[in-house]
Design a protein around this motif. Structure first.
Motif, PDB file in Angstrom:
ATOM      1  N   ASP A 302       0.834  -1.166   0.052  1.00 30.76           N
ATOM      2  CA  ASP A 302       0.178  -0.019  -0.038  1.00 30.76           C
ATOM      3  C   ASP A 302       0.833   1.339  -0.139  1.00 30.76           C
ATOM      4  O   ASP A 302       0.651   2.279  -0.789  1.00 30.76           O
ATOM      5  CB  ASP A 302      -0.937   0.155   1.248  1.00 30.76           C
ATOM      6  CG  ASP A 302      -1.973  -1.048   1.520  1.00 30.76           C
ATOM      7  OD1 ASP A 302      -2.225  -1.764   0.243  1.00 30.76           O
ATOM      8  OD2 ASP A 302      -2.405  -1.470   2.553  1.00 30.76           O
ATOM      9  N   ARG A 303       1.930   1.151   0.940  1.00 33.28           N
ATOM     10  CA  ARG A 303       2.826   2.382   0.811  1.00 33.28           C
ATOM     11  C   ARG A 303       3.466   2.558  -0.367  1.00 33.28           C
ATOM     12  O   ARG A 303       3.610   3.679  -0.745  1.00 33.28           O
ATOM     13  CB  ARG A 303       3.814   2.278   1.962  1.00 33.28           C
ATOM     14  CG  ARG A 303       3.019   2.194   3.574  1.00 33.28           C
ATOM     15  CD  ARG A 303       4.363   1.850   4.637  1.00 33.28           C
ATOM     16  NE  ARG A 303       3.666   1.842   5.772  1.00 33.28           N
ATOM     17  CZ  ARG A 303       4.119   2.541   7.044  1.00 33.28           C
ATOM     18  NH1 ARG A 303       5.373   3.095   6.694  1.00 33.28           N
ATOM     19  NH2 ARG A 303       3.483   2.698   8.092  1.00 33.28           N
ATOM     20  N   SER A 304       4.081   1.541  -0.966  1.00 35.09           N
ATOM     21  CA  SER A 304       4.687   1.600  -2.217  1.00 35.09           C
ATOM     22  C   SER A 304       3.921   2.414  -3.403  1.00 35.09           C
ATOM     23  O   SER A 304       4.330   3.164  -3.979  1.00 35.09           O
ATOM     24  CB  SER A 304       5.181   0.300  -2.737  1.00 35.09           C
ATOM     25  OG  SER A 304       5.868   0.327  -3.875  1.00 35.09           O
ATOM     26  N   ALA A 305       2.339   2.030  -3.286  1.00 35.98           N
ATOM     27  CA  ALA A 305       1.549   2.440  -4.358  1.00 35.98           C
ATOM     28  C   ALA A 305       1.471   3.965  -4.154  1.00 35.98           C
ATOM     29  O   ALA A 305       1.462   4.821  -5.108  1.00 35.98           O
ATOM     30  CB  ALA A 305       0.152   1.855  -4.321  1.00 35.98           C
ATOM     31  N   ILE A 306       1.339   4.417  -2.862  1.00 36.54           N
ATOM     32  CA  ILE A 306       0.927   5.694  -2.579  1.00 36.54           C
ATOM     33  C   ILE A 306       2.375   6.694  -2.816  1.00 36.54           C
ATOM     34  O   ILE A 306       2.417   7.750  -3.363  1.00 36.54           O
ATOM     35  CB  ILE A 306       0.485   5.970  -1.298  1.00 36.54           C
ATOM     36  CG1 ILE A 306      -0.677   5.376  -1.137  1.00 36.54           C
ATOM     37  CG2 ILE A 306       0.446   7.647  -0.652  1.00 36.54           C
ATOM     38  CD1 ILE A 306      -1.473   5.139   0.564  1.00 36.54           C
ATOM     39  N   LYS A 307       3.474   5.968  -2.561  1.00 37.17           N
ATOM     40  CA  LYS A 307       4.819   6.687  -2.902  1.00 37.17           C
ATOM     41  C   LYS A 307       5.121   6.847  -4.226  1.00 37.17           C
ATOM     42  O   LYS A 307       5.558   7.636  -4.670  1.00 37.17           O
ATOM     43  CB  LYS A 307       5.909   5.974  -2.176  1.00 37.17           C
ATOM     44  CG  LYS A 307       5.825   6.164  -0.515  1.00 37.17           C
ATOM     45  CD  LYS A 307       6.774   5.081   0.087  1.00 37.17           C
ATOM     46  CE  LYS A 307       8.037   5.036  -0.039  1.00 37.17           C
ATOM     47  NZ  LYS A 307       8.816   4.130   0.702  1.00 37.17           N
ATOM     48  N   GLU A 308       4.583   5.664  -5.028  1.00 34.15           N
ATOM     49  CA  GLU A 308       4.934   5.876  -6.316  1.00 34.15           C
ATOM     50  C   GLU A 308       4.004   6.774  -7.052  1.00 34.15           C
ATOM     51  O   GLU A 308       4.608   7.598  -7.799  1.00 34.15           O
ATOM     52  CB  GLU A 308       4.526   4.626  -7.128  1.00 34.15           C
ATOM     53  CG  GLU A 308       4.621   4.394  -8.684  1.00 34.15           C
ATOM     54  CD  GLU A 308       4.181   3.269  -9.210  1.00 34.15           C
ATOM     55  OE1 GLU A 308       4.271   2.914 -10.536  1.00 34.15           O
ATOM     56  OE2 GLU A 308       3.944   2.087  -8.394  1.00 34.15           O
TER      57      GLU A 308
END
Length: 413
Positions: A302-308
């Motif tokens: 989830d965090r990776s998607a938001i950071k991307e």
């Protein structure tokens, strides 16, 4: 017309002093405890001012004309319900409204006294005398009802310096908005007197605001491309505020977001903040797979998607600035944020506070029609870097240099 941070800082103190005196006089008249909310200098276009009245609420106000130390108009605007609450306290009549001459006269007197409070505060800071006309009672639902006939109010395309203060009653849903529209030539004379250096040409700041507008549109397009959620820019403003006021602007609720530090001309900080529901919508759109994790926490994926998403939005936003300024602006890898309200921006304020007291803040809200997607974007440049960037800005390049985000595999997310 030129401006600098010293002159704007004086205007900011002037706005704060005036708001404090106005709040104190309201308390003296009605016995209602008041507090001053966020005070700021807005560089606003007519479209942005109209947004303050988009909800269709019936408002009433009191307007006065100023001359002498500063020329222009001072307008106090409050929704009808708030006005009636105060008039009830002023007249000692629980049935008081605004439908009769006595109540309107009381509202006009109240507005006059509060306007005078603002004006006295400004006069104290400027060490000059400011004359005030007789008050004019106003009512309506649109910005045109209050400002439409004022030459100094900004048109759709012109950028005007507008003083805004918000005063609210403690423990009650009662608030007031105050606008000062200074006359252009009068403001130019004051800026010339208050400037401590060569300053920035006003049209350069106006050009930089157009750059920020392009950046905001790029953010919305990027969000739509990556998530499939149709987004648009709802609010976009350039504010000059004290650093301590920035956290007060942030919603007091759990927020999820991404923060960046950028370095170049200019340097500064860029934040994308979502409410938790919007962040969930982003994750669902970008990671369309079921998960066995039913906790409220955001997983590493989830965090990776938001950071991307944040990383590509930041690139589109800042690359546009760099292209127009013909410079290089690098940004850090994204830092994930999940915190309550002001705590999300406190680290940025602390860092900037080591070298400056005020900041230009590009404040943008991106929304989706009919779907949860509320993104607040805060771009906060270092003030000295911003001044250098603006002095070097060729405004003719702004509309000639398009910004296009690149959708490539990202590292560091």
């Amino acid at each position: 017309m030129k401006l600098d941070v010293n002159a704007l800082g004086t205007f900011y103190r002037m706005a704060q002093e005036g708001a404090g005196l106005a709040a104190g006089r309201l308390t003296q008249m009605t016995g209602v405890d008041t507090q001053v909310g966020v005070t700021k200098l807005n560089f606003m276009r007519g479209t942005e001012i109209r947004h303050d009245f988009d909800d269709g609420t019936e408002n009433v106000g009191v307007r006065v004309e100023l001359s002498g130390g500063i020329d222009g108009h001072s307008i106090l605007v409050f929704d009808r319900g708030s006005a009636e609450t105060i008039i009830e306290a002023l007249l000692g009549d629980s049935d008081a409204g605004l439908g009769d001459e006595l109540s309107q006269s009381a509202a006009t007197e109240l507005g006059q006294i509060m306007n005078n409070g603002f004006v006295d505060g400004w006069a104290d800071v400027l060490e000059t005398a400011i004359d005030v006309s007789t008050p004019e009672f106003q009512s309506g639902t649109t910005a045109a009802d209050f400002f439409g006939d004022l030459e100094e109010a900004p048109s759709d395309d012109d950028l005007a310096l507008v003083f805004q203060s918000h005063i609210e009653a403690v423990g009650a849903e009662t608030g007031f908005r105050h606008y000062l529209f200074p006359e252009h030539e009068s403001m130019a004379v004051l800026l010339e007197r208050l400037r401590s250096n060569e300053g920035i040409e006003y049209d350069k700041l106006e050009g930089f605001d157009r750059m920020a507008e392009q950046g905001a549109e790029e953010v919305a397009k990027t969000a739509t491309t990556l998530t499939g959620i149709d987004t648009t820019v709802e609010i976009r403003r350039l504010n000059f505020v004290s650093l301590e006021a920035i956290p007060q602007e942030v919603a007091n609720e759990p927020l999820v977001g991404v923060a960046f530090e950028f370095d170049g001309t200019p340097s500064g900080y860029l934040l994308f903040l979502f409410d938790e529901q919007s962040a969930r919508e982003i994750v669902d759109a970008m990671v369309p797979m079921e998960t066995d994790d039913e906790s409220d926490e955001f997983t590493e994926m989830d965090r990776s998607a938001i950071k991307e998403l944040g990383n590509i939005m930041a690139s589109g936003f800042l690359d546009g600035w760099a292209n127009v300024l013909d410079t290089t602006i690098d940004h850090s890898t994204p830092e994930f944020i999940h915190d309550i309200g002001a705590a999300a921006v406190d680290p940025v304020v602390i860092q900037l506070g080591e070298s400056q007291d005020y900041a230009f803040v590009f404040d943008t809200t991106v929304v989706a029609d009919g779907q949860a997607f509320d993104c607040d974007v805060y771009a906060i440049p270092d003030e000295s870097d911003l001044e250098r960037a603006l002095n070097d800005l060729d405004v003719s390049r702004i509309d000639e240099t398009p910004t296009t985000a690149e959708f490539a595999d990202l590292e560091g997310t």
